[in-house]
Design an enzyme around this catalytic site. Structure first.
Site, PDB file in Angstrom:
ATOM      1  CE  LYS A 159     -19.623  34.449  13.969  1.00 52.97           C
ATOM      2  NZ  LYS A 159     -18.622  35.552  13.937  1.00 52.97           N
TER       3      LYS A 159
ATOM      4  CB  ALA B 187     -21.023  25.452   9.557  1.00 54.99           C
TER       5      ALA B 187
ATOM      6  CE1 TYR C 212     -23.339  34.318  12.870  1.00 57.00           C
ATOM      7  CE2 TYR C 212     -23.988  32.937  14.717  1.00 57.00           C
ATOM      8  CZ  TYR C 212     -23.399  34.088  14.233  1.00 57.00           C
ATOM      9  OH  TYR C 212     -22.861  35.002  15.111  1.00 57.00           O
TER      10      TYR C 212
ATOM     11  CG  ASN D 207     -17.167  43.148  15.710  1.00 64.44           C
ATOM     12  OD1 ASN D 207     -17.694  42.462  16.582  1.00 64.44           O
ATOM     13  ND2 ASN D 207     -17.837  44.107  15.066  1.00 64.44           N
TER      14      ASN D 207
ATOM     15  CG  ASP E 118     -17.754  43.808   1.213  1.00 64.58           C
ATOM     16  OD1 ASP E 118     -17.439  43.019   2.122  1.00 64.58           O
ATOM     17  OD2 ASP E 118     -18.628  43.557   0.363  1.00 64.58           O
TER      18      ASP E 118
END
Length: 252
Positions: free
Chosen positions: A157, A155, A153, A89, A62
């Site tokens: 990125k 924010a 999401y 990724n 993790d």
């Protein structure tokens, strides 16, 4: 492009069990990498990818935890202790409507999408080839495209885009390049994993294809060549760049 572009190189790809990470890992392996360590939280998809090429090494980890970053570092050290390419990724998506917000969802998206690449980069930096190392981060056009119920999401990125540019400046003197790719809607499991129904995913994809000038959503094969290309020696004068690969959606 030589079939052995990454000969004798050691690569790490997080989130390498499915989607873009899976395709990128296999592309590096097919282009001659000595080892491609792929990470994820579930062993089954990682083992399936590893079975496809002997250079692919699965590591259950993790990336948002200290134990996970330690496991990845140990895997790199076991294969010589030098890392040539690090591909961030791993990522998660979820809707976060402000009128029905779950703070746990907010934390989880930032932990995986932002904190994880920060912590893993710091952990692996002593092992990253200097000069000559490369970091490639998978961002998203969501960093630049406002959508309802996706502010968290987006924010996360946007933060990733900032990391790419800042790291390019910080690590440039060490001879390490940092770049990113920002895909649009690509056919991967991230939306269904994020809790969207199959019907909703189909609707989103249809709407995206209708808006994009190219008339379709993306496939992993549209993204992977740019990840490997950014890590190639022939791209040695590219750093701090975030390549948008979205079928023209941002300009539509």
């Amino acid at each position: 492009m030589s079939e052995k572009t990454f000969a004798e190189q050691h690569i790490v790809v997080t989130g390498g069990g499915t989607g873009i990470g899976r395709a990128a890992a296999l592309a590096f392996a097919e282009q001659g990498a000595a080892s491609v360590t792929i990470t994820g939280r579930r062993s089954e998809p990682l083992d399936e990818v590893a079975a496809l090429h002997p250079a692919v090494i699965p590591v259950v980890a993790d990336v948002a935890t200290e134990a996970g970053t330690d496991a990845i570092a140990a895997a790199v050290q076991a294969r010589g202790g030098t890392l040539d390419v690090l591909v961030h990724n791993a990522g998660v998506f979820g809707l976060t409507p402000l009128d029905d917000l779950d703070p746990a969802d907010v934390r989880h998206q930032f932990e995986v999408n932002v904190f994880a690449p920060i912590l893993l980069t710091a952990k692996l930096l002593p092992l990253l080839r200097s000069p000559g190392g490369n970091i490639v981060v998978v961002s998203s056009i969501s960093a630049r495209l406002a959508s309802p119920e996706q502010s968290v999401y987006s924010a996360s990125k946007a933060a990733v885009d900032s990391l790419i540019r800042s790291w390019a400046v910080e690590l440039g003197p060490k001879g390490i390049r940092v770049n990113g790719v920002a895909p649009g809607n690509v056919r991967t499991p991230i939306l269904t994993t994020g809790g969207l129904s199959d019907e909703t995913v189909t609707t989103w994809r249809s709407g995206y294809a209708d808006r994009a000038p190219t008339g379709r959503i993306g496939e992993v094969s549209d993204i992977t060549p740019w990840i490997t290309r950014l890590a190639e020696p022939t791209s040695s004068w590219i750093s701090g760049e975030i390549i948008v690969i979205d079928g023209g959606r941002l300009v539509a």
